[in-house]
Design an enzyme around this catalytic site. Structure first.
Site: not given
Length: 461
Positions: A188, A221, A304
């Protein structure tokens, strides 16, 4: 139901808050004035003398009026007394000399005090140098297993990633896998670049390089990008997430809110936490299923893809999602800050997927060959009772070979309870194709246990 969490990607770069600067107070310089003494000479009028007092003049025994500019004169001459006879003792001049000495001493004291006070105020007004005690600078190395020691060893291998594509921008983190320039991050983080966007990587030393996507997978992910022509790469060592225990100390490194090189610390607060993240596409194609490590090390948007490292500086997880206190309805879909619930993809899963993405450009997903009823609200994961884009049980697949039937409710995987279809997918995704699993399921009011070997399905971005 497995809890859903927000991805810790920073979608927009917020401008730094304006600095507030206060005006320094100007020192005041005192302007002291010295009062000039106006001494009065003592006198003793002699009414018996040849010069009696005149009407309207000072009366005997009263104070003498002081005239300006005559202080010195009054010390030597008194018009209201008669001149002493030659035979009279000369005591008056001695008294006047003593009074003069006292007066001079008083004047000198006042002058000295005034000058001292004036100089003191001047020094204060000019900000005279004040030296405070301070320890000398130290350059002692920190213990390798301290937070400072871990940060020093890991920071050179952590990068900040800026992505732009179309109208969307994103900031995330990644870490170097090898000397060839491969970097592991979240899918992402790089997803906004799409097929024609730009990805730039900033290293801890400030060097910036362009990167290209090697492979990515939305189900896990995870994504691998690569930089070319960069020397001095610092790959981070990989640990083993199966060895992690609840309570182990950990350090998270990343770029929360685009603040590169931020280090936070905490502990592993839970293991095998089934979470799902994503779902912005609406069709479920971007939902990731993670059997996550939970940590209370502060993780925020921008963390992230960054590493979660253990006390030996080895990567044990990839920071991916946070549980936020707000509803995410702020400007630009802003996410709330850390509330002590961060989630990381275990590095054992990350390593396997990264190797597949580097070697083949895509990752494989383990499957049991059944279609789940994701709208089932009971406890457990129910196999669909009718076709939903495919048969409930794939003929010849792992589930069919193990004896699973339509309508069966799966309640345990290797003795661990699952409460929904999402949790079952998470548990299966934590394994690799070819692994053997033992499933507990309910059918017609009874319970049975079956064993199967996981099959494989191709993943996608």
């Amino acid at each position: 139901m497995a809890p859903s969490s927000r991805r810790a990607r920073r979608r927009t770069r917020a401008p730094p808050p304006p600095s507030s600067r206060s005006s320094p107070a100007s020192p005041c310089s005192p302007n002291p004035s010295r009062a000039k003494p106006n001494p009065a000479s003592p006198c003793s009028p002699n009414p018996a003398g040849p010069n009696p007092p005149q009407p309207g003049g000072p009366q005997p025994g009263g104070p003498l009026p002081a005239q300006p500019g005559q202080a010195a004169q009054w010390q030597h001459y008194d018009p209201w007394t008669s001149a002493p006879s030659p035979d009279a003792p000369r005591k008056a001049p001695r008294r006047r000399g003593l009074a003069g000495a006292v007066l001079i001493a008083l004047i000198a004291g006042c002058l000295g005090g005034g000058i001292g006070a004036y100089l003191e105020h001047e020094r204060a007004g000019e900000g005279s140098a004040i030296h405070l005690p301070q320890a000398p600078a130290e350059d002692e190395p920190r213990d390798p297993d301290s937070v400072a020691g871990i940060a020093a060893s890991a920071l050179p291998g952590v990068v900040t990633i800026h992505v732009s594509g179309g109208t969307e921008q994103a900031t995330g983190t990644g870490f170097v896998l090898d000397k060839q320039g491969h970097i592991l991050t979240n899918n992402h983080v790089v997803e906004p670049a799409g097929a024609g966007g730009d990805i730039s990587v900033t290293f801890s030393g400030g060097e910036v390089a362009d990167a290209k996507v090697v492979g990515r997978d939305s189900g896990y992910d995870l994504a691998v990008i690569k930089v070319e022509g960069v020397s001095g790469l610092h790959p981070l060592p990989l640990g083993n997430s199966d060895s992690v225990r609840v309570g182990d100390p950990v350090v998270a490194i990343g770029a929360p809110y685009d603040l590169a090189g931020t280090v936070t610390s905490g502990i592993i607060s839970a293991k095998e936490r089934p979470i799902t993240a994503g779902g912005e596409q609406g069709d479920g194609s971007d939902i990731s299923y993670v059997d996550a490590l939970q940590t209370d090390a502060p993780i925020n948007p921008g963390n992230s893809g960054g590493p979660l490292v253990d006390s030996k500086g080895r990567v044990i997880g990839i920071n991916s999602a946070i549980r936020a206190a707000d509803d995410g309805s702020g400007v630009d879909g802003g996410q709330g800050g850390s509330i002590g619930l961060g989630f990381a993809i275990p590095i054992n899963q990350g390593k396997r997927v990264a190797e597949e993405l580097i070697n083949t450009g895509k990752a494989t997903h383990p499957v049991i060959g059944v279609t789940l009823d994701m709208e089932y609200t009971g406890d457990g994961a129910r196999v669909h009772t009718r076709g939903a884009g495919g048969p409930p049980v794939n003929p010849g697949g792992p589930g069919d070979k193990a004896g699973i039937e339509a309508g069966d409710v799966i309640t345990e995987v290797d003795g661990v309870r699952v409460h929904s279809g999402q949790e079952l997918i998470v548990k299966i995704r934590s394994h690799r194709p070819g692994d053997r699993l033992r499933l507990t399921l309910h059918r017609d009011g009874g319970e049975r246990t079956v064993e199967l070997t996981l099959g494989s399905a191709g993943g996608g971005g």
